[in-house]
Design a protein around this motif. Structure first.
Motif, PDB file in Angstrom:
ATOM      1  N   GLN A   1       0.819  -1.213   0.000  1.00 39.98           N
ATOM      2  CA  GLN A   1       0.000   0.000   0.000  1.00 39.98           C
ATOM      3  C   GLN A   1       0.854   1.266   0.000  1.00 39.98           C
ATOM      4  O   GLN A   1       0.533   2.241  -0.681  1.00 39.98           O
TER       5      GLN A   1
ATOM      6  N   HIS B   1      -7.466   0.201  -2.277  1.00 35.30           N
ATOM      7  CA  HIS B   1      -6.622   1.169  -1.565  1.00 35.30           C
ATOM      8  C   HIS B   1      -6.597   2.518  -2.273  1.00 35.30           C
ATOM      9  O   HIS B   1      -6.546   3.565  -1.620  1.00 35.30           O
ATOM     10  N   ARG B   2      -6.598   2.468  -3.610  1.00 30.64           N
ATOM     11  CA  ARG B   2      -6.673   3.697  -4.403  1.00 30.64           C
ATOM     12  C   ARG B   2      -7.595   3.454  -5.596  1.00 30.64           C
ATOM     13  O   ARG B   2      -7.839   2.298  -5.973  1.00 30.64           O
TER      14      ARG B   2
END
Length: 251
Positions: free
Chosen positions: A31, A86-87
């Motif tokens: 991450q 996460h994105r």
């Protein structure tokens, strides 16, 4: 009397805790790199060899970060759903993590990355169980090591080993020699351990380590682009080292 080291008990709870901590550290590392770099590439490996993967790591150590770890952990780090990603857009990459694949984080442009990996090839020796990519026959006469330059005949003290691997040799002037040609392997058929050893002894490399890029995530837009080109065939995917283990993290 001191306690025997063999009698030492290992707590399974401690082992599990260490494994959990290690996975959590990997999650965090993936991450952090997703936050740091412009691109994340998903790649797959043919004829996996640790030594060649380390070569790739070393050549890219100043301009990229490579992870070749357990797929489930990498996928969880990226997030496999829109809600968990996460994105933006990473779930589209995470859902493609299957088999022997890894992640490459870098700021290098797509053309530079694709051209570099298209050119990177590392021939290596096949292992037992691999499919022979071609038929190899040792001609009659002195048995030669084809990897030496110029080729050299085997010394007399290796004759017993050659016989053990199935060659009917005779010593002529101290050189292991065949009176008739000997077919080591046939294209398309799996190799036995004896055949694989013979191929290695004479210097015949039958598999090629390579990295095939599958998809690219762009941090600026959140888009995932599939990479066109020759992927890893099922035969290449099974040409890994015997007992190959995933490497959890990269330097």
């Amino acid at each position: 009397m001191p306690k025997s080291k063999r009698a030492k008990l290992v707590s399974l709870t401690k082992v599990s805790k260490k494994t959990r901590d290690h996975k959590n550290a990997l999650l965090a590392e993936v991450q952090q790199n997703a936050d740091k770099w412009k691109y994340c590439w998903l790649f797959e490996v043919g004829a996996m060899r640790n030594a060649h993967l380390k070569t790739v790591r070393n050549l890219w150590k100043d301009s990229a970060r490579i992870f070749f770890a357990r797929g489930a952990v990498m996928a969880k780090a990226l997030g496999t759903t829109v809600e968990e990603e996460h994105r933006l857009g990473l779930h589209k990459l995470a859902t493609q993590i299957k088999g022997q694949v890894g992640l490459l984080f870098t700021d290098s442009g797509p053309q530079e990355v694709t051209e570099w990996f298209d050119d990177f090839r590392q021939p290596d020796f096949a292992r037992a169980g691999n499919i022979a990519s071609r038929t190899v026959t040792i001609p009659a006469g002195p048995i030669m090591r084809v990897h030496s330059d110029p080729p050299e005949p085997f010394p007399h003290n290796e004759d017993p080993q050659l016989r053990k691997l199935g060659l009917t040799t005779v010593l002529k002037k101290g050189v292991p020699t065949l009176d008739t040609p000997h077919k080591i392997c046939e294209q398309g058929k799996p190799l036995t351990s004896e055949q694989a050893q013979l191929l290695k002894l004479i210097g015949e490399k039958m598999v090629v380590f390579r990295v095939a890029l599958k998809a690219r995530w762009d941090s600026a837009t959140g888009t995932v682009v599939q990479v066109e080109g020759a992927g890893i065939s099922p035969e290449e995917a099974t040409q890994a080292e015997s007992g190959e283990e995933d490497e959890e993290m990269s330097g």
